[in-house]
Design a protein around this motif. Structure first.
Motif, short mmCIF file in Angstrom:
data_model
loop_
_atom_site.label_atom_id
_atom_site.label_comp_id
_atom_site.label_asym_id
_atom_site.label_seq_id
_atom_site.Cartn_x
_atom_site.Cartn_y
_atom_site.Cartn_z
N VAL B 57 -19.99 29.14 15.21
CA VAL B 57 -21.09 30.15 14.90
C VAL B 57 -20.52 31.32 13.71
N LYS B 58 -18.97 31.39 13.52
CA LYS B 58 -18.52 32.14 12.52
C LYS B 58 -19.02 31.50 11.42
N SER B 59 -18.98 30.40 11.29
CA SER B 59 -19.28 29.54 10.00
C SER B 59 -20.67 29.74 9.63
N ILE B 60 -21.66 29.84 10.43
CA ILE B 60 -23.11 29.95 10.26
C ILE B 60 -23.12 31.26 9.58
N MET B 61 -22.45 32.35 10.21
CA MET B 61 -22.48 33.92 9.70
C MET B 61 -21.58 34.15 8.28
N GLY B 62 -20.88 33.10 7.83
CA GLY B 62 -19.98 33.30 6.67
C GLY B 62 -18.57 34.15 7.39
N LEU B 63 -18.33 34.20 8.33
CA LEU B 63 -17.34 35.14 9.03
C LEU B 63 -15.99 34.50 9.19
N LEU B 76 -27.84 23.93 6.91
CA LEU B 76 -28.99 24.15 6.30
C LEU B 76 -30.06 25.01 6.99
N TYR B 77 -30.26 26.21 6.36
CA TYR B 77 -31.22 27.31 6.63
C TYR B 77 -31.93 27.62 5.76
N LYS B 78 -33.48 27.43 5.96
CA LYS B 78 -34.46 27.56 4.88
C LYS B 78 -34.27 26.64 3.87
N ASP B 79 -34.02 27.38 2.47
CA ASP B 79 -33.85 26.57 1.42
C ASP B 79 -32.48 26.48 0.93
N TYR B 80 -31.60 27.22 1.80
CA TYR B 80 -30.07 27.30 1.55
C TYR B 80 -29.24 26.19 2.35
N ASP B 81 -28.08 25.79 1.60
CA ASP B 81 -27.01 25.39 2.38
C ASP B 81 -25.98 26.14 2.59
N LEU B 82 -25.87 26.95 3.74
CA LEU B 82 -24.83 27.83 3.86
C LEU B 82 -23.41 27.44 3.77
N LEU B 92 -24.60 38.02 2.02
CA LEU B 92 -25.48 39.48 2.51
C LEU B 92 -27.02 38.94 2.32
N ARG B 93 -27.41 38.02 1.80
CA ARG B 93 -28.81 37.49 2.08
C ARG B 93 -29.15 37.21 3.46
N ILE B 94 -28.04 36.36 4.04
CA ILE B 94 -28.21 35.79 5.44
C ILE B 94 -27.89 36.75 6.21
N PRO B 180 -33.63 40.01 12.66
CA PRO B 180 -32.97 38.77 12.29
C PRO B 180 -34.09 37.65 12.92
N LYS B 181 -33.72 36.50 12.39
CA LYS B 181 -34.54 35.05 13.07
C LYS B 181 -33.67 34.68 13.94
N ILE B 182 -32.37 34.66 13.59
CA ILE B 182 -31.47 33.95 14.82
C ILE B 182 -30.53 34.95 15.23
N LEU B 183 -30.44 35.21 16.68
CA LEU B 183 -29.32 36.20 17.20
C LEU B 183 -28.18 35.45 17.82
#
Lengths: 313, 352
Positions: B57-63, B76-82, B92-94, B180-183
């Protein structure tokens, strides 16, 4: 139960921290007995005083009032030196967090034998090494580990070292303060099994302090529930779980998560409101409502509990 | 995997591998994971410490810690590849706006020098673009939503004036304030008392409905999972070894590790008898893992478990498990006795 030998007795224990304005009564008039060979559970929320009771028995915390008797002799206050030394050896403690409770700079060998060194409970160095070796084997670790440092071990192994450190003193009574809360699920079972095997082998008596009721139910023979420094209910464990009486005990048991999604979602959590008691005129006391089952309540509540839960009528 | 027709996909992790550089060695924390998250669901990721659930989950948050990196795969989230993000500006957009997180320990996750009101309002201002009175009103509403009374007074108080459970409510308010959309809830109740735990879990469930959140719970407590999760993913040694709807994993689990996890619950043990325990310790992730990572500790392991890594076998449309025992040629293996009774009980409940 009553025919059993009482190993430890706590009578009207009072522990107060601070003085004057900032005085805080952590433990108020707590009394219980622990029989030889049993596992006695002490459950409550954080801040309820369960650890304070354990620490008072270990004589880490000063006792303000009341008595603690081990084999019928007081262990707090002014006591003869030999008795003091014997108590130090006979009562041992296992701590919660194996990551914080071991000296990082000392080798396992020293960690385990520190108690021996302090009480000079060995003839020569070879004998001490033998004792450490045996303690390590007893908790399922290899004797070679004695020359390593604590950081080389996993959480479960470190907790085993903590247990070995208590065992090496050949205690009769062990206070286990949340011994498995900091461990992983799969390791918990290993340590629980280890504790109960050691109990059988060495005829140990445990005071098991915990907040996780599912573990308490599994391992203890009798359980006391403590709320804000007072024991509100004490009973043989199965009785306590199948027939809880005090509203706080009921709330606590109802909050335990069930590993069954259907049951868990259907269940109703009771909420304890301490304001429900009317203790102004009718003072509460610790009453034996049925054989071995004690509740903290006043006269009116006792008669209500009796009819509600059909006890002793 | 896990086709779910009712709900659209909101996040998709594909063939993710995460590695860490540590003292000149490379550790593989996540070993080729694929996972889909559907809108509005609550997914629980279960595993021991070191299984990689937090890293995932940290990888999803960039942490991820500085020495960690994504070696392969897409998020893949929306049009992004995180997985391609590498600057703070990207993240910061996410972070917060799209995906927010509630951490384990409410004692350390709040700023002790700021009033709780200001800490929540900060997020309201930054993420919802409100100012002045409006932001203040919204903050009070959030406080009310997370079950805090006397909000005007509480707004002006500092974290040390709150109990552990109340602080966790504040942390949740901050996370929700970002809209947020995802918590993501990382062990949200581990540091709390049982009675408080039940309340916080109920609160999270209510908020999920109120704000239409998709939630990911990370936990090792199967009681928590039973309460909140729609689906469960079981992790072991950096891999998802079983995934399915909550009742499927609980009462029709297929992987021996899932069996072992359930069997070692004290609730399933009988008093005076030895509790089932998993022998040995998890594998060292510095070494390359051959076959099924659980094989050395698995009493049901087949020869092939030591040689080849099992793929996902389909149990139902929503239930998959990575164990060779599900292969058509595998010998029939029944779960341990104590567990069968538990499964039976679950099936009875399912029929009612």
């Amino acid at each position: 139960m009553s025919s059993k030998e009482v190993l430890l007795e706590v009578k009207g224990l009072n522990v107060t921290f601070g003085k004057g304005k900032s005085k805080f009564e952590a433990i108020r008039d707590v009394s219980f007995e622990i029989y030889k060979g049993e596992t006695f559970g002490l459950v409550g929320e954080s801040g309820s005083g369960k650890t304070t009771i354990g620490r008072s028995i270990m004589r880490i915390n000063e006792v303000t009032g009341g008595e603690i008797l081990f084999r019928g002799r007081p262990i707090n206050g002014n006591i003869p030196k030999e008795w003091d030394r014997e108590i130090t050896q006979k009562i041992q403690m296992i701590f919660q967090d194996p990551m914080a409770s071991l000296n990082e700079r000392a080798k396992v060998d020293y960690v385990i034998s520190e108690g021996l060194l302090n009480t000079k409970k060995f003839g020569n160095d070879a004998e001490r090494m033998e004792k450490v070796r045996n303690a390590l084997l007893e908790v399922g670790l290899l004797p070679e580990f004695a020359s390593r440092f604590p950081h080389e071990f996993s959480g479960g192994q470190r907790q085993r070292i903590g247990i070995a450190r208590a065992l090496v003193m050949e205690p009769e009574f062990i206070i286990a303060d949340e011994p498995i809360s900091a461990l992983d699920v799969s390791i918990r079972a290993q340590v629980l099994n280890l504790l109960s095997n050691l109990q059988k082998q060495n005829n140990l008596t445990y005071l098991f302090i915990a907040h996780d009721l599912s573990i308490v139910r599994f391992i203890t023979d009798r359980t006391a529930v403590i709320y804000e420094g007072e024991i509100v209910e004490l009973a043989p464990t199965e009785k306590l779980f199948s027939n809880p009486i005090h509203p706080y005990t009921r709330a606590l048991i109802s909050a335990v998560p069930e590993p069954n999604p259907y049951k868990e979602r259907a269940k109703k959590v009771e909420i304890y409101n301490p304001a429900q008691h009317n203790y102004e005129k009718d003072r509460p006391s610790f009453v034996e409502i049925e054989d071995g089952h004690f509740v903290h309540a006043n006269k009116e509540e006792i008669s209500r509990y009796r009819t509600m839960y059909k006890i002793g009528v | 995997m896990g086709s779910n027709n009712e709900k659209p996909r909101i996040l998709s992790i594909q063939n993710l591998i995460i590695k860490f550089k540590l003292r000149g060695q490379v550790l593989t924390a996540i070993r080729n994971i694929s996972l889909d998250l559907y809108k509005g669901e609550s997914l629980a990721i279960v595993g021991e410490s070191g299984s990689g659930k937090s890293v995932l989950v940290k990888s999803i948050m960039g942490l991820l810690d500085k020495n960690g990196f994504i070696d392969q795969g897409q998020i893949l989230y929306k049009d992004y590849d995180l997985a391609q993000f590498n600057t703070e500006k990207d993240w910061l957009r996410i972070r917060g706006k799209e995906i927010a997180m509630v951490t384990q320990d409410p004692m350390t996750s709040l700023n002790p020098l700021k009033t709780v009101g200001k800490q929540i309002e900060e997020c309201v201002v930054l993420h919802q673009g409100l100012k002045g009175k409006e932001a203040y009103e919204r903050t009070l509403k959030l406080l009310r939503d997370v079950g805090i009374g006397d909000v005007e007074k509480r707004y002006k108080q500092y974290p040390h004036e709150f109990s552990g459970g109340m602080r966790q409510r504040i942390v949740i308010a901050i996370a929700v304030a970002c809209n947020p959309k995802i918590l993501i809830c990382d062990e949200p109740t581990t540091a709390l008392d049982v009675t408080i735990q039940a309340q916080i879990l109920q609160l999270l469930k209510n908020l999920q409905e109120m704000y239409g959140l998709t939630t990911i719970y990370i936990t090792h407590d199967l009681g928590v999972v039973a309460k909140v999760a729609d689906r469960i993913a079981v992790m072991y040694a950096g891999d998802i070894i079983e995934i399915g709807k909550t009742h499927e994993v609980f009462f029709d689990g297929k992987h021996p590790y899932t069996w072992a996890l359930l069997s070692s619950l004290p609730q399933l043990g009988s008093k005076g008898e030895e509790l089932y325990s998993i022998k040995g310790t998890p594998p060292n992730l510095f070494n390359e893992i051959k076959g099924d990572a659980f094989a050395p500790r698995n009493p049901y392991a087949l020869n092939i478990d030591f040689v080849e890594r099992p793929p996902f076998f389909k149990v139902t449309e929503t239930h998959f498990a990575k164990t060779w025992l599900l292969h058509a040629d595998a010998p029939k293996v029944v779960p341990p006795q104590s567990l069968q009774a538990f499964f039976e009980e679950g099936r009875r409940y399912a029929h009612e």
